[in-house]
Design an enzyme around this catalytic site. Structure first.
Site, PDB file in Angstrom:
ATOM      1  N   ASP A  81       1.030  -1.235   0.021  1.00 25.44           N
ATOM      2  CA  ASP A  81      -0.148   0.033   0.094  1.00 25.44           C
ATOM      3  C   ASP A  81       0.995   1.312   0.160  1.00 25.44           C
ATOM      4  OD1 ASP A  81      -2.414   1.588   0.355  1.00 25.44           O
ATOM      5  OD2 ASP A  81      -1.924   1.790   2.236  1.00 25.44           O
ATOM      6  N   SER A  82       0.575   2.569  -0.492  1.00 27.15           N
ATOM      7  CA  SER A  82       0.972   3.595  -0.356  1.00 27.15           C
ATOM      8  C   SER A  82       1.292   3.907   1.206  1.00 27.15           C
ATOM      9  CB  SER A  82       0.213   4.925  -0.970  1.00 27.15           C
ATOM     10  OG  SER A  82      -0.728   4.985  -0.404  1.00 27.15           O
ATOM     11  N   CYS A 138      -4.039  -0.879  -2.195  1.00 27.05           N
ATOM     12  CA  CYS A 138      -4.104   0.501  -2.337  1.00 27.05           C
ATOM     13  C   CYS A 138      -5.066   0.602  -3.548  1.00 27.05           C
ATOM     14  CB  CYS A 138      -2.697   1.071  -2.616  1.00 27.05           C
ATOM     15  SG  CYS A 138      -2.824   2.919  -3.126  1.00 27.05           S
ATOM     16  N   GLU A 193      -5.760  10.437   8.866  1.00 24.85           N
ATOM     17  CA  GLU A 193      -4.217  10.256   9.408  1.00 24.85           C
ATOM     18  C   GLU A 193      -4.186  11.150  10.660  1.00 24.85           C
ATOM     19  OE1 GLU A 193      -1.674  10.046   5.962  1.00 24.85           O
ATOM     20  OE2 GLU A 193      -2.346   8.016   5.619  1.00 24.85           O
ATOM     21  N   CYS A 247     -11.547   3.154  -1.068  1.00 23.03           N
ATOM     22  CA  CYS A 247     -10.161   3.616  -0.589  1.00 23.03           C
ATOM     23  C   CYS A 247     -10.013   2.909   0.895  1.00 23.03           C
ATOM     24  CB  CYS A 247      -9.886   5.263  -0.302  1.00 23.03           C
ATOM     25  SG  CYS A 247      -8.755   5.792   0.699  1.00 23.03           S
ATOM     26  N   HIS A 300      -8.461   3.666   3.540  1.00 17.42           N
ATOM     27  CA  HIS A 300      -8.835   4.233   4.750  1.00 17.42           C
ATOM     28  C   HIS A 300     -10.210   4.467   5.204  1.00 17.42           C
ATOM     29  CE1 HIS A 300      -4.497   5.582   4.004  1.00 17.42           C
ATOM     30  NE2 HIS A 300      -4.700   6.553   5.139  1.00 17.42           N
TER      31      HIS A 300
END
Lengths: 262, 262
Positions: free
Chosen positions: B6-7, B69, B148, B180, B182
Site C-alpha cells: 500500500d502507499s 491500495c 491520518e 479507499c 482508509h
C-alpha cells in the site's frame, strides 16, 4: 542562477517573492512533488530528499540555494550546510528576525506543519535573538491539503482555522509567523480569526528580502549568477492538473513545469 | 507468504481483514510511507512506485501479491500483471462484483481518491459485469488527511463528508463502494450521511474474501505459501508517531513496523 527547492508548489510563493524583490536574477526551481508532502515524514527521510534536491540544483548551475520549504529548512539546513560550500539560505531565519523586530509584547505565535513544529526551530531561533520572547507553536497539518484542493474560501477551512488558532488567540500573541510557504494563500482568512491587531509574518517575503540584502553584499556572487533579463526554469518530480493550477494561481500567469528526477 | 503493499498504512485494513478471514497464512506487508500519498500523484509515478514495492515483496518471498491500495490498483495493476508471473490481486475487482450483486436499483456510488476516481476503473468494471448499472463517482481527497490526523469524530470531518456525499445522496444510490482502504475507519460517519438504506461495500473485506476463495482453489499455492502459525512482518519506507498509532488502532494491538527501502 538562484536555486530554489521545495517539497511541492508551496515554495513557489517564495519564488514569486524573489522574482518581485530581486528582479533580473535567473531562477531555477525544483518542486519534489513525487515525494510531497515532507511535513508528515521523518527527519531522516526529509534530509535524504533535501540532499537530492540540492544536488539537482547544483548540477543545473545554481550559485546559491534557497530552501523554500519550512519542513526541510527546519530539519535539513544544517546537514546541507555542512556538506556543501554553496551558500544555503533557509526560509526560517529571516522570518524569525522580523518577528522579534516587530513584536511589542514579545508573545510570538508560529503555525506550521507537524515536522516544522516538532523541530522546535522557530522557538530556538527566536530565543537566540531575544531570550525574553515567549513562543507559542501550533501544528496545522490539514491546511496544506485544504489549500492544495483549492478550498481557500470554504466554511470548513474557516472552522478548521478557527480551531487551530484558538489557543494562540487566547495566549494574546501580537505577531504570528506563517511558518509554511502555503499559508500566505490563507492570509485573508487567518487575519480576522487571529485578530486584526496581530501582525502576520509571511516567511516567503522575508526570505526574498534577506536574499536581496545577501546578494547586495556579495558583488562576486552577483557577477557569477549573472544579473540579466531572467529566464526562469521550473522543474517538478511529478505533475498533475491541480498542481499546475496552483502554480499558475500563485504566479498569476501560466508557468511551464518541466518534469525531472532529482 | 502473502505479499501486500500500500502507499501507507491504510492498506493495513486489508492486512487485518486477510488475517481474520485467511487465518494461518504468513503476511508480508510493505507500506510506502516515504512516497505517501499516491492518490494525488500522476499515473506514471504510481506505476513506478508499485513496481518497486512488488519487487520488494517478491525478493522477500511473496508467492501472491495483494495491491491493498485503490490508487495503485486502478493505475498499476495491468502493468504489474504483464510484467510478473506471480498472481496479483487488486483491491477493486472484488468490491465491484459485490456491489453489482447487492444493488437492487442498479445505482452504485463510488468514493475514492482523485487518482482512483480519475481512472474511471470502478465504472468500467461494474459496467463490464452489468452494463445496465449506473455508476456515480465522487473524489474525496481530504478524507485521507483527516483520517491520518485521527479526526474521526470531529464536526469538520462530518461537514466535509456531508459535502462529498451530497450529490450521491441526491442520485438515490442504494450501494456505496468505499473505494479507499482508509475509508472503513469512517463507516459510522458515512452511513447516517448517505442514508441507512444504502449498503456500504468495504473493499478491504471483499479483497480478503476473494483471496480466500482464490487460495481455496489453488492447493499448489497454499502449499508453497505454507499454512502454518503465522509470523507476520510489516515493513514501511518511513515511520512517524501518527503512523504507528494508526497502525496500532487498525489492528487493535501493537504492530512492529520495520523500516526498509523498496
Amino acid at each position: 542562477m538562484i536555486g530554489i527547492f521545495d517539497s511541492g508548489v508551496g515554495g513557489m510563493t517564495v519564488a514569486r517573492a524573489i522574482e518581485r524583490l530581486c528582479p533580473g536574477y535567473p531562477l531555477l526551481y525544483f518542486g519534489d512533488l513525487a515525494h510531497t508532502p515532507y511535513g508528515s515524514k521523518s527527519p531522516e527521510t526529509i534530509v535524504e530528499y533535501s540532499r537530492r534536491n540540492t544536488e539537482f540544483l547544483l548540477n543545473h548551475g545554481a550559485e546559491v540555494i534557497v530552501i523554500a520549504c519550512n519542513s526541510a529548512s527546519a530539519t535539513a539546513a544544517d546537514a546541507l550546510r555542512s556538506q556543501y560550500r554553496t551558500p544555503i539560505i533557509d526560509v526560517i531565519t529571516p522570518a524569525t528576525s522580523r518577528a522579534v523586530a516587530v513584536s511589542k509584547n514579545r508573545r510570538i505565535g508560529i503555525i506550521g506543519t507537524r515536522a516544522t513544529v516538532r523541530s522546535n526551530i522557530y522557538e530556538e531561533r527566536i530565543r537566540e535573538i531575544n531570550s525574553r520572547c515567549e513562543v507559542l507553536s501550533q501544528a496545522c497539518p490539514l491546511l496544506v491539503p485544504l489549500i492544495e484542493e483549492g478550498w481557500l474560501n470554504k466554511r470548513e477551512t474557516k472552522m478548521i482555522l478557527r480551531r487551530y488558532l484558538y489557543s494562540l488567540r487566547l495566549a494574546q500573541i501580537d505577531t504570528l509567523v506563517l511558518g509554511c510557504t502555503h499559508y500566505p494563500l490563507l492570509s485573508n482568512l487567518i487575519q480576522p480569526r487571529i485578530g486584526k491587531r496581530v501582525q502576520l509574518i509571511d516567511s516567503s517575503v522575508e526570505v526574498a528580502l534577506h536574499l536581496k540584502s545577501f546578494l547586495d553584499s556579495r558583488p562576486d556572487l552577483q557577477e557569477k549568477i549573472g544579473h540579466q533579463p531572467a529566464k526562469n526554469r521550473f522543474f517538478v518530480s511529478d505533475s498533475t492538473a491541480p498542481v499546475r493550477q496552483l502554480a499558475n494561481r500563485i504566479f498569476g500567469r501560466n508557468i511551464h513545469l518541466k518534469k525531472a528526477h532529482a
